[in-house]
Write a protein that holds these residues in place. Structure first.
Motif, short mmCIF file in Angstrom:
data_model
loop_
_atom_site.label_atom_id
_atom_site.label_comp_id
_atom_site.label_asym_id
_atom_site.label_seq_id
_atom_site.Cartn_x
_atom_site.Cartn_y
_atom_site.Cartn_z
N PRO A 46 0.79 -1.20 -0.02
CA PRO A 46 -0.14 -0.18 0.04
C PRO A 46 0.86 1.25 0.00
O PRO A 46 1.84 1.14 0.61
CB PRO A 46 -0.94 -0.29 1.25
CG PRO A 46 0.09 -1.11 2.14
CD PRO A 46 0.87 -1.81 1.17
N ASP A 49 -2.66 4.74 0.84
CA ASP A 49 -3.91 4.21 0.81
C ASP A 49 -4.51 3.37 -0.11
O ASP A 49 -5.43 3.27 -0.62
CB ASP A 49 -5.04 5.19 1.40
CG ASP A 49 -4.78 5.62 2.66
OD1 ASP A 49 -4.27 5.08 3.51
OD2 ASP A 49 -5.07 6.84 3.21
N ARG A 50 -3.43 3.27 -1.38
CA ARG A 50 -3.81 2.44 -2.50
C ARG A 50 -2.88 1.36 -2.58
O ARG A 50 -1.66 1.37 -2.20
CB ARG A 50 -3.57 3.33 -3.56
CG ARG A 50 -4.83 4.26 -3.87
CD ARG A 50 -4.93 4.94 -5.16
NE ARG A 50 -4.91 6.45 -4.66
CZ ARG A 50 -4.51 7.37 -5.42
NH1 ARG A 50 -4.52 6.97 -7.02
NH2 ARG A 50 -4.37 8.76 -5.20
N THR A 51 -3.32 0.19 -2.91
CA THR A 51 -2.39 -0.98 -3.28
C THR A 51 -1.78 -0.74 -4.55
O THR A 51 -2.56 -0.53 -5.53
CB THR A 51 -3.39 -2.15 -3.28
OG1 THR A 51 -4.04 -2.42 -1.96
CG2 THR A 51 -2.40 -3.41 -3.64
N CYS A 52 -0.21 -0.98 -4.51
CA CYS A 52 0.56 -0.79 -5.71
C CYS A 52 1.25 -1.93 -5.93
O CYS A 52 1.68 -2.60 -5.23
CB CYS A 52 1.11 0.66 -5.49
SG CYS A 52 0.22 2.15 -5.13
N HIS A 80 0.16 5.71 -10.25
CA HIS A 80 -0.28 6.47 -8.84
C HIS A 80 -0.48 7.99 -8.94
O HIS A 80 0.36 9.11 -9.10
CB HIS A 80 0.90 6.18 -7.83
CG HIS A 80 0.42 6.50 -6.40
ND1 HIS A 80 -0.34 5.51 -5.79
CD2 HIS A 80 0.27 7.61 -5.49
CE1 HIS A 80 -0.64 5.96 -4.55
NE2 HIS A 80 -0.39 7.11 -4.61
#
Length: 197
Positions: A46, A49-52, A80
């Protein structure tokens, strides 16, 4: 005859310490076995707050089949976007040490630690254009401990899955409210390694 027996006995006595030298334990020069490997890494982690996804590579000198000393480099590969047309890129690299437990077993475990630094790159993307205009860069310090499970595929290839946690500090030079906590976080790691183990 007694002279021949005496000389033979003397030769045996003189040869005994020479034969025992191979088994002698020493502090320095005790017969280090060297190997080495290189591999590709995929990290699922993460960020803000985003899965990368991140990809990278690392290689090392392998000492006595157990201790690996080397370095690696990792780069954000998934897009992103922070806001509107602002995109963020991240990369980091560093020194990595790994200790491998029971490397001769089909499935075994390791613990590793990476210490290094990285950068955040912010840029604007013009609509209808492939050109990115850099806005500001921010640098950081990173410490990433982790644990892995590894399987010996062949004598020269191993597959590893592991978990790590990235501790980041030093982010303070951006206007997009990205903090150390946004970049710190856990990672699920997949590694394929090739070399002399």
């Amino acid at each position: 005859m007694k002279t021949v027996i005496g000389l033979s006995f003397l030769c045996v006595l003189l040869a005994m310490p020479l034969a025992a030298q191979d088994e002698q334990e020493t502090l320095v020069g005790g017969g280090i076995e060297s190997g080495g490997f290189g591999g590709v890494v995929v990290k699922i982690t993460p960020l803000n707050d985003r899965t990368c996804a991140m990809t990278g590579a690392w290689g090392a000198w392998l000492i006595n089949h157990h201790l690996a000393l080397g370095g690696g480099w990792y780069n954000l590969t998934s897009a992103h976007t922070l806001q509107d047309s602002i995109s963020m890129d991240m990369e980091y690299s560093g020194f990595t040490a790994e200790y491998i437990f029971m490397p001769e077993s089909l499935i075994h475990y390791s613990a590793q630690l990476t210490i290094g630094g990285g950068s955040l790159d912010f840029s604007t993307v013009r609509v209808g254009s492939s050109n990115n205009n850099g806005i500001v860069d921010d640098v950081f310090f990173v410490v990433e401990p982790g644990v892995n499970a590894e399987i010996n595929i062949t004598r020269f290839m191993r597959f590893q899955v592991g978990a790590s946690y990235r501790f980041v500090s030093g982010i303070n030079n951006n206007n997009f409210d990205v903090t150390n906590a946004d970049i710190s976080g856990p990672a699920l790691n997949f590694t394929v390694r090739f070399g002399k183990f």
